[in-house]
Each structure stands twice: as C-alpha cells, then as structure tokens.
Write an enzyme that holds these catalytic residues in place. Structure first.
Site, mmCIF file in Angstrom:
data_model
loop_
_atom_site.group_PDB
_atom_site.id
_atom_site.type_symbol
_atom_site.label_atom_id
_atom_site.label_comp_id
_atom_site.label_asym_id
_atom_site.label_seq_id
_atom_site.Cartn_x
_atom_site.Cartn_y
_atom_site.Cartn_z
ATOM 1 N N ARG A 119 -0.107 -4.856 -8.498
ATOM 2 C CA ARG A 119 0.715 -4.739 -7.575
ATOM 3 C C ARG A 119 1.456 -5.983 -7.276
ATOM 4 O O ARG A 119 1.080 -7.079 -8.038
ATOM 5 C CB ARG A 119 0.120 -4.322 -5.980
ATOM 6 C CG ARG A 119 -1.024 -5.708 -5.464
ATOM 7 C CD ARG A 119 -1.429 -5.033 -4.199
ATOM 8 N NE ARG A 119 -2.141 -6.243 -3.516
ATOM 9 C CZ ARG A 119 -2.769 -6.013 -2.288
ATOM 10 N NH1 ARG A 119 -2.564 -4.944 -1.750
ATOM 11 N NH2 ARG A 119 -3.253 -7.366 -1.927
ATOM 12 N N ASN A 157 4.518 -5.620 1.994
ATOM 13 C CA ASN A 157 3.081 -5.958 2.121
ATOM 14 C C ASN A 157 2.729 -7.260 1.657
ATOM 15 O O ASN A 157 2.959 -7.580 0.344
ATOM 16 C CB ASN A 157 2.337 -4.634 1.867
ATOM 17 C CG ASN A 157 0.758 -5.059 1.940
ATOM 18 O OD1 ASN A 157 0.524 -4.799 3.134
ATOM 19 N ND2 ASN A 157 -0.085 -5.410 1.046
ATOM 20 N N GLU A 158 2.316 -8.201 2.507
ATOM 21 C CA GLU A 158 1.839 -9.645 1.914
ATOM 22 C C GLU A 158 2.760 -10.079 0.902
ATOM 23 O O GLU A 158 2.452 -10.330 -0.287
ATOM 24 C CB GLU A 158 0.516 -9.287 1.555
ATOM 25 C CG GLU A 158 -0.556 -8.919 2.246
ATOM 26 C CD GLU A 158 -1.997 -8.889 1.809
ATOM 27 O OE1 GLU A 158 -2.912 -9.085 2.560
ATOM 28 O OE2 GLU A 158 -2.129 -8.548 0.787
ATOM 29 N N GLU A 311 -4.624 -6.325 9.181
ATOM 30 C CA GLU A 311 -5.778 -6.138 8.407
ATOM 31 C C GLU A 311 -7.165 -6.946 8.517
ATOM 32 O O GLU A 311 -6.877 -8.340 8.793
ATOM 33 C CB GLU A 311 -5.479 -6.059 6.838
ATOM 34 C CG GLU A 311 -4.405 -5.294 6.324
ATOM 35 C CD GLU A 311 -4.073 -5.472 4.923
ATOM 36 O OE1 GLU A 311 -4.967 -6.121 4.195
ATOM 37 O OE2 GLU A 311 -2.983 -5.095 4.362
ATOM 38 N N TRP A 319 -13.101 -8.923 -3.429
ATOM 39 C CA TRP A 319 -12.520 -9.974 -4.483
ATOM 40 C C TRP A 319 -13.348 -11.294 -4.293
ATOM 41 O O TRP A 319 -12.956 -12.347 -5.071
ATOM 42 C CB TRP A 319 -11.045 -10.157 -3.808
ATOM 43 C CG TRP A 319 -10.732 -10.164 -2.163
ATOM 44 C CD1 TRP A 319 -10.392 -9.148 -1.865
ATOM 45 C CD2 TRP A 319 -10.964 -11.276 -1.596
ATOM 46 N NE1 TRP A 319 -10.090 -9.530 -0.495
ATOM 47 C CE2 TRP A 319 -10.623 -10.495 -0.380
ATOM 48 C CE3 TRP A 319 -11.280 -12.559 -1.550
ATOM 49 C CZ2 TRP A 319 -10.515 -11.551 0.852
ATOM 50 C CZ3 TRP A 319 -11.248 -13.413 -0.639
ATOM 51 C CH2 TRP A 319 -10.782 -12.850 0.809
ATOM 52 N N GLU A 359 -9.672 -1.470 -5.615
ATOM 53 C CA GLU A 359 -10.498 -1.713 -4.455
ATOM 54 C C GLU A 359 -11.487 -0.948 -4.125
ATOM 55 O O GLU A 359 -11.482 -0.657 -2.620
ATOM 56 C CB GLU A 359 -9.396 -1.983 -3.356
ATOM 57 C CG GLU A 359 -8.435 -3.123 -3.706
ATOM 58 C CD GLU A 359 -7.342 -3.716 -2.696
ATOM 59 O OE1 GLU A 359 -7.127 -4.966 -2.386
ATOM 60 O OE2 GLU A 359 -6.778 -2.655 -2.138
ATOM 61 N N LYS A 360 -12.138 -0.037 -4.916
ATOM 62 C CA LYS A 360 -13.016 1.055 -4.363
ATOM 63 C C LYS A 360 -14.142 0.466 -3.645
ATOM 64 O O LYS A 360 -14.957 1.292 -3.033
ATOM 65 C CB LYS A 360 -13.356 1.736 -5.568
ATOM 66 C CG LYS A 360 -14.116 1.278 -6.757
ATOM 67 C CD LYS A 360 -14.115 2.097 -7.897
ATOM 68 C CE LYS A 360 -14.735 1.555 -8.992
ATOM 69 N NZ LYS A 360 -13.622 0.754 -9.685
ATOM 70 N N PHE A 361 -14.510 -0.793 -3.872
ATOM 71 C CA PHE A 361 -15.546 -1.537 -3.111
ATOM 72 C C PHE A 361 -15.146 -2.161 -2.047
ATOM 73 O O PHE A 361 -16.225 -3.235 -1.407
ATOM 74 C CB PHE A 361 -16.182 -2.288 -4.459
ATOM 75 C CG PHE A 361 -17.060 -1.661 -5.433
ATOM 76 C CD1 PHE A 361 -18.012 -0.412 -5.187
ATOM 77 C CD2 PHE A 361 -16.629 -1.386 -6.691
ATOM 78 C CE1 PHE A 361 -18.479 0.349 -6.157
ATOM 79 C CE2 PHE A 361 -17.129 -0.817 -7.585
ATOM 80 C CZ PHE A 361 -18.390 -0.055 -7.384
ATOM 81 N N HIS A 362 -13.868 -2.207 -1.710
ATOM 82 C CA HIS A 362 -13.500 -2.771 -0.407
ATOM 83 C C HIS A 362 -13.837 -1.809 0.715
ATOM 84 O O HIS A 362 -13.395 -0.699 0.554
ATOM 85 C CB HIS A 362 -12.008 -2.928 -0.463
ATOM 86 C CG HIS A 362 -11.240 -3.819 0.678
ATOM 87 N ND1 HIS A 362 -11.388 -3.569 1.792
ATOM 88 C CD2 HIS A 362 -10.899 -5.127 0.578
ATOM 89 C CE1 HIS A 362 -10.928 -4.428 2.808
ATOM 90 N NE2 HIS A 362 -10.600 -5.341 2.023
#
Length: 661
Positions: A119, A157-158, A311, A319, A359-362
């Site tokens: 991204r 975004n960011e 957020e 991360w 980001e599936k573990f975020h």
C-alpha cells in the site's frame, strides 16, 4: 469556504462520542454484513469508516465504476443509525494504475521503484496519479456527498510516501524556484560553496539521492519540507473536491501517524476540519500510557480543542517483533485516557479481524474468537460506558498552564547525517521531557515556537536545534512579559537554513539564559555520564561560561567541565546543558513549574496514577495492576458507575473514574 464557516468535529459527533472503526466489508460475503450490523448495534457502535482501501473494488479497470456494493452498505448503515466516515481510496492504487502508468510509482534514493502489492505505492508528484485520484474522488463525492449516512470525509490514509524520482525532481525544482526565486539565493541558503556544489542551472538541482558521502544538509532539509508540502497538496486537492459536492456541513479529515517525522502537522492541521491520529502504544511497555498521553496532548493542541482517535488496536498489532495482546482492561483504560485528553471520537483499526492479507493477525473489535471472545466483550462494555458519558464530555476543552514547544522543521534540521552525536534523537529527547512532566502529574499542551505563548505560566523547550528569528523573538517577548522558560541543550544553534548561529547559539538566546560564551559541545557516549553536584547527566554536556547575574543552579563535578554550569538560571529563563537522569529531570521541572505557579491537577498522586481535567470533569486513571486509593477533595459523582465519591476513591487494576462535582 472561510475558516469561521468550516464544519468541525461537533458536526459529526452531534453530541455523542463517536465509537467504531475501519470497516472493510468488501473482504466478506454480504451475509456477514447483517451479522456485523447486529454486533455493532449491540456494542454501541455509531460510526464506521468505509472505503479506505477500496480503489480496486470501486474502479476495477480504468474508468469503470462499481458503486453498487457501496450503495447497499451506505443504506444499511443509515437504516441502522450508524454514521459513515467515507474515505477516498487513494492511499492504495489498484495494480492496473502502476502497470499502465509506471510513473505513478515512487522511487527511492537509489532509483528503485516501489511496486504495487502493498500500500502507499504512489508518487505524490505524479500528474497521472493526481489525475486518477481526483477522478475517483470526484465520482465518489458526487454520488455520496448528500447521502444521509455520511458524517465525515476521510481523505487518503496515513500520508507517508517519499519519492526521489524524475517527476518528483521536476516538482522539487519548481518548489525551490517559488521559495528562492533565483539560483544565487538557493546557493546561499544551501551553502553550496562547500564541496564545490554551486548550481549554475536549475536542471542541475536534484532531490538528495544516493551520494558517495554525506549529503548537503540544507538540501535534505528542503526536500523534507517539499515532501510534506507535496503530500499536503494531494490532501487539499481531494478535500476541495469532496467539499464541493457536499451540501451539508460535513467535516473533512485525514489521519496523522503519532509523532510522524514526515509531515509538518502544525501546517496540516490548519487545513483540516478535524484533526485525527492513529495511536498504537505497546501494551508491554511500562511507559505506553505516557506515549499515549504525549500523542494525545500533541493532537489536542493541533486541533485547538476536541480531536479524533481514528485508529487504535483492540488487541495485538501485527508489525512488532512480538505482538502481545492487551491485558484485560487496558483497552478501556487507554480509550478513556484519550477521552480525558480531549478525544470526541474513539475508533479502531479495524471492526472485524481479517482472515487474509498482511494484517490478518492485527486485532479487530471482533477478533477471530468472534462474539464470545474477550476482545468483543470488552469493546461492548466500553461502547456502553462511552454512550453514558457522551453528553457530559463532548465539545469540552481545558487549557493548561504549561506548553512544550515542538517544531518539525527543527527536527528535520537537527537530524542530518553529520551531526555531533547520533545518540541524540529528537523524538526521544522530546518524549523524555514530556515524560518527566507527566510523571510529575503536570498537564501540558504543545505549541509551535511562533505561537502566542502568553497564556502559559511555563514554556518548556526540550530541544529546538533550528529556530527562526521570529521564534527567538517570541521567546524573548514571552520571558520579558513575565513567563518562565526552561530550555534544553542544542537549542537555537542554527537558523532555518541550518546555518550555525554566531557563537554556536543565537546571541539573543545566550543573553537571555546568561551564557557569556559557549566554548564547546561535549556529547556523551551511550554509557557515559556527566557528574554534577546534583545528579548524573546523560547524552550530552556543554562547556559554557556564565555571564552577569546568571546563577549556576547545578554545576558539573569533576572532569573537563568541573565547576561549569549544568543548569543555569537567569531570572525567569533556565538553561539545562545536559539531559538529567529521569528522576532528576522530573524533580527539576516540577520545581520550576511550582515556582511559575503551575500545579498538578491533584496533589499527592502516587506513581502510575494520572489525573486529568476536561471541562468540569476530573478523570483519574490507574495505569497499574494493583488497587490504589486516592484522595479526591469534595463530593463527586462517578459518571461511569453513578456512585457518589466523598473525599477518596479506590481504583482497581487499570481502573478509571470520571468525576463530576
């Protein structure tokens, strides 16, 4: 739209604390959407952010538009009284844009492209990127600008991309031509007489790409300014498009990253209707709450009032080297800490934890454990509590007696490669000074060095390596008008072009602090200390000579600097030429604050407790795992429980009370 007619956060909150987060329903089958809405309503969610990373879904091929899925979602949210913060999807272009227009991809210092597959893979200077970004924003705004579910626009975004490519180089030259006008002025500002760097043609000027040895620090400084400005141009272009298509007062924002080096957030905040930030303290960090307080204080100061926590994580992130979950109660504590420090919106990334992707573990508000999981159950409790205090909190704001000065340009200038010590990290020094005040239970704002400081009893400058003449004059006026100033080392060394001031520190500042001569800087190695007659100094020391009536409050003891000032006072101006060990810095600043008339919100608070006033409310937060009883003069009602509090209150592990007199 004039500044006084611009919408603000109140137009989105409508008397409620916004509660929710990023919602990415395109990752899930439509039958899940209705389950999501049920869970949102049960948890008190009243706001979701849609579309942040949806460009490929909205425009699967150049010029095509697929809005049907978003139509259904916007209607579904409206039918269930959930407001939508609608994002422009421009932070993550679809693969076809990079394939058809490789010039939209940013290049690093070595000329290598950053490819799609992640991204933020866009060049802020690319005309093609800006054209496509404007087109999708135009159509999105035209379709949804009047939708009744819309409560806020969220641009990109960011923002955090750099680009050293050819198109960025051309824009950099135009930016420099606007700033300097002539090559002679550029050569003077950059000091190009050094190392035969003089420019005779604008085409010779490039971004500071990979070099054999040290780069020109003034060139690097201007490139950082340019990058912040180019990203801001992208934001403003999209902001103006959505404003044009929005008939009712809908505010516009974009989310800052906490203490992010790449944006001059003071300038950015002036262009936002709502200032918002993303905040992810490490749950294993014993000082995570202080990091949160710093970011919250800074964001509130940029907003000059209520702000938005765009957020945070309901549990672990993905991360860090080791991604720890939040212990029971910590998410509630840190969320209410943000409210105490001015947040009128408490949101998360993201609503439902992803099953695929990077980001599936975020964590999400709904974790992989689902509705019965601890994460969702805690989120549900928090939603109910926020709804209960919304009417008492939203819109309120409290001014503080202490301001910490911070400036991105000074940060950029002081971080060049050829500095005196790589051990000196600006963000760490700033954090250390804020931490000392926080641990002394002293509430602080942040301010730009050119802001009006007259409302503050104490102004604190942890470090501002480069200062404009206007900033220096502002400090002089502040002290001469009766304010107290305490300043850390390496301040006022350079001007805005990173040109060293005469005498190694601006003469006006030397006179203000009572410094006759700054003979030498004496940086310290990582394990080295400078002994004084009051504490151990770390990181830095200076060989300075006191002048006139200046008082040596603390002197170096032994070594080359024996007897010279470590802490110097000249009337209401203090200069600290080293970094005192943490306890000593806390005691020093607390004493100066007390003399200036700035006091803690509550006296006698033990460590790990925090007391913050917001409007008429008193928030008391326990950042420890053990129960603590604290004295609270008078009689109050705890808005979280309805209980009456007389004289004292006991807070359990990660406990919070919100007290109204």
């Amino acid at each position: 739209m004039s500044a006084d007619k611009r919408p603000g956060l109140a137009d989105a909150t409508r008397g409620r604390i916004l509660f929710g987060g990023d919602y990415n329903p395109e990752q899930w089958p439509e039958e899940t959407w209705h389950e999501d809405v049920r869970l949102m309503r049960d948890a008190g969610v009243n706001s979701v952010t849609l579309g942040v990373f949806s460009w490929a879904k909205l425009e699967p091929r150049p010029g095509e538009r697929e809005f049907g899925w978003l139509d259904r979602l916007m209607d579904l949210m409206y039918e269930n009284s959930i407001g939508v913060v609608l994002a422009t999807p421009t932070s993550s272009p679809p693969p076809w844009l990079g394939r058809l227009h490789p010039e939209t991809l940013p290049r690093d210092e070595d000329g290598r492209s950053e490819w799609w597959g992640g991204r933020q893979h866009f060049s802020h200077s690319s005309a093609a990127y800006r054209r496509y970004a404007a087109a999708i924003t135009e159509d999105l705004a035209a379709r949804y600008g009047g939708h009744p579910a819309l409560t806020m626009w969220h641009i990109n975004n960011e923002y955090c991309t750099y680009d050293w490519g050819d198109e960025a180089a051309a824009r950099f030259r135009r930016w420099l031509q606007t700033k300097y006008g002539t090559l002679d002025a550029l050569n003077s500002a950059w000091g190009t007489a050094f190392w035969s760097q003089g420019y005779g043609d604008w085409e010779e000027v490039l971004p500071p790409r990979h070099a054999h040895y040290l780069k020109n620090p003034a060139q690097v400084l201007d490139f950082k300014r340019f990058t912040s400005d180019m990203l801001l141009e992208c934001y403003v272009a999209e902001r103006d498009i959505v404003r044009r298509h929005t008939p009712s007062p809908i505010p516009v924002t974009t989310n800052f990253m906490p203490l992010w080096v790449g944006q001059d957030a003071w300038r950015w905040a002036e262009e936002e209707d709502v200032v918002s930030v993303d905040l992810y303290p490490d749950p294993r960090d014993p000082l995570g709450a202080q990091h949160g307080a710093l970011v919250q204080d800074m964001t509130r100061s940029q907003a000059r009032g209520p702000w938005m926590l765009m957020e945070q994580a309901a549990g672990p992130v993905n991360w860090r080297g080791v991604n720890h979950p939040k212990p029971r109660g910590l998410n509630r504590l840190w969320s209410l800490q943000a409210v105490a420090r001015g947040a009128d919106a408490v949101c998360y990334f993201q609503w439902r934890q992803s099953r695929q992707g990077a980001e599936k573990f975020h964590s999400g508000m709904v974790s992989h454990a689902g509705e019965e999981g601890r994460t969702y159950q805690e989120v549900k409790q928090l939603g109910a509590e926020l709804a209960g205090i919304s009417g008492e909190v939203t819109g309120s704001h409290t001014s503080n007696d202490i301001a910490i000065l911070h400036d991105w340009h000074s940060w950029w200038a002081g971080s060049h490669e050829g500095r005196l010590s790589t051990q000196v990290d600006y963000a760490e020094v700033l954090t250390t000074w804020h931490r000392a005040l926080w641990q002394a239970h002293l509430a602080t704002d942040f301010a730009h060095p050119e802001h009006d400081l007259t409302a503050y009893k104490l102004v604190v400058v942890p470090q501002l390596y480069a200062l404009t003449d206007a900033a220096i004059d502002n400090l002089l006026v502040y002290v001469r008008s009766g304010g107290t100033l305490v300043c850390g080392f390496l301040t006022g060394i350079a001007d805005e072009d990173d040109r060293v001031r005469p005498g190694g520190m601006d003469p006006r500042l030397r006179e203000l602090f009572g410094i006759r001569t700054l003979h030498e800087w004496w940086p310290l190695d990582a394990e080295e200390t400078a002994e004084t007659d009051g504490f151990c100094g770390t990181l830095w020391s200076e060989e300075i000579e006191a002048a006139g009536d200046a008082s040596v409050e603390v002197a170096y003891k032994g070594g080359e600097l024996d007897g010279l000032p470590a802490v110097l006072r000249n009337g209401r101006a203090w200069y600290v030429s080293t970094l005192p060990e943490p306890h000593a810095l806390r005691v020093l600043l607390a004493g100066i604050a007390a003399d200036a008339g700035a006091r803690p919100v509550l006296d006698g608070l033990p460590d790990r407790l925090e007391a913050v006033r917001r409007g008429d409310l008193l928030f008391v937060l326990n950042h420890g795992r053990e129960s603590v009883t604290v004295q609270v003069p008078g009689t109050h009602r705890d808005l979280l429980t309805g209980a009456t509090v007389r004289a004292e209150v006991t807070l359990g592990r990660y406990g919070v009370v919100v007290l109204r007199p």
